[in-house]
Design a protein around this motif. Structure first.
Motif: not given
Length: 321
Positions: A138-160
């Motif tokens: 999960s290459p984006q995990l660290s960035a997601v975790a940082d956003a979770v900790l600091h309540d920041r929005r993120i823009k993602v491109r997601y494969r569903r």
């Protein structure tokens, strides 16, 4: 940086009693020369550290000396819940913080408590991924975790799974869940709270925009409700099956939870077989899952599933005849 390293040396000597210069250098990932200078600095500052000479020697603190400088930094406190989960800590980019938090916790314990904690660490191990599976990349995990900790929005491109396969989303990440080696982020969207598999995030752009999270949100409760709702959506029908006495006697070896649970709750027939009703996701999925039992399991209903299994059997027969 140096003050943090000096404190780490002090705490390491306090918790492990004696360490060589090489062991300290390896632990802190610095050179031997740096360790020599740091130990001299500790001694100059009044810390009673001395060196035992000889092959069994090393640096020690005077017996009975204990530092009370064990306060946790904000990052170390945040990493406390990952102590004992080195794999998860590394995935989140919190390895150093987790190690420092664990060291400070051990340093705060009395010697007998510290010894017991060390024994527990060496006798219990948490291995999260399921059998025959590696933890997902999960290459984006660290960035997601940082956003979770600091309540920041993120823009993602997601494969569903459904079309269109790749979509862009603005997420307000509320929390992360690790299940069977896979990370999931629970995020608020214009359509409500949604769950996204972190390994399916193809690109991530951090933003400086913060969001206000709902104070009523509880990650553990949400995840439990999500799992229950997922099962209701996942199972679209039922099948009635007859389990042979031979297979029923080996249920403890079967990795099919719904079947195992149903057999355990049902009285066997006179011949030892068991007729049970189990939930199924779809006809093709059920056929693929049940065919592995061969003639030890017979589908009685629905007729569509019987036909799918018969067709699957003919296909395999044609292939291998």
């Amino acid at each position: 940086m140096r003050s943090s390293r000096l404190l780490s040396i002090l705490l390491l000597l306090q918790t492990r009693r004696q360490l060589t210069a090489r062991e300290l250098a390896d632990e802190l990932e610095v050179s031997l020369r740096t360790i020599y200078r740091d130990v001299e600095a500790l001694a100059a500052a009044g810390v009673p550290v001395y060196a035992d000479q000889g092959r069994a020697g090393g640096y020690r603190l005077v017996e009975g000396y204990r530092t009370r400088l064990t306060g946790l930094t904000e990052q170390e406190a945040a990493a406390l819940f990952l102590v004992g989960m080195p794999g998860a800590a590394a995935a989140l980019g919190l390895t150093a913080e987790t190690s420092a938090a664990e060291l400070k916790l051990l340093a705060a314990l009395a010697p007998d408590q510290r010894d017991r904690a060390g024994r527990l660490k060496n006798r219990f191990h948490l291995d999260l991924p399921a059998w025959y599976q590696d933890a997902e990349a999960s290459p984006q995990l660290s960035a997601v975790a940082d956003a979770v900790l600091h309540d920041r929005r993120i823009k993602v491109r997601y494969r569903r799974w459904e079309e269109p396969r790749e979509v862009e989303r603005i997420l307000e990440p509320y929390g992360l869940v690790l299940k069977n080696g896979s990370w999931y982020v629970v995020a608020s969207t214009p359509g409500g709270l949604r769950t996204y598999r972190v390994s399916n995030i193809l690109d991530l752009t951090p933003t400086e925009e913060t969001f206000e999270r709902d104070d009523r949100f509880e990650l553990q409760r949400f995840w439990q409700e999500h799992l229950e709702g997922f099962d209701q959506v996942r199972f679209t029908g039922e099948a009635v099956v007859r389990v042979s006495a031979r297979l029923a006697a080996k249920m403890y070896d079967v990795s099919y939870p719904a079947l195992v649970k149903a057999v355990a709750a049902t009285e066997p027939e006179a011949d030892g077989s068991v007729v049970v009703t189990i939930p199924i996701e779809s006809i093709p999925n059920a056929a693929a899952s049940l065919c592995r039992f061969g003639n030890a399991l017979e589908v009685l209903e629905p007729t569509e599933l019987r036909a799918e299994l018969a067709n699957l059997g003919r296909t395999l027969s044609d292939l291998y005849s």
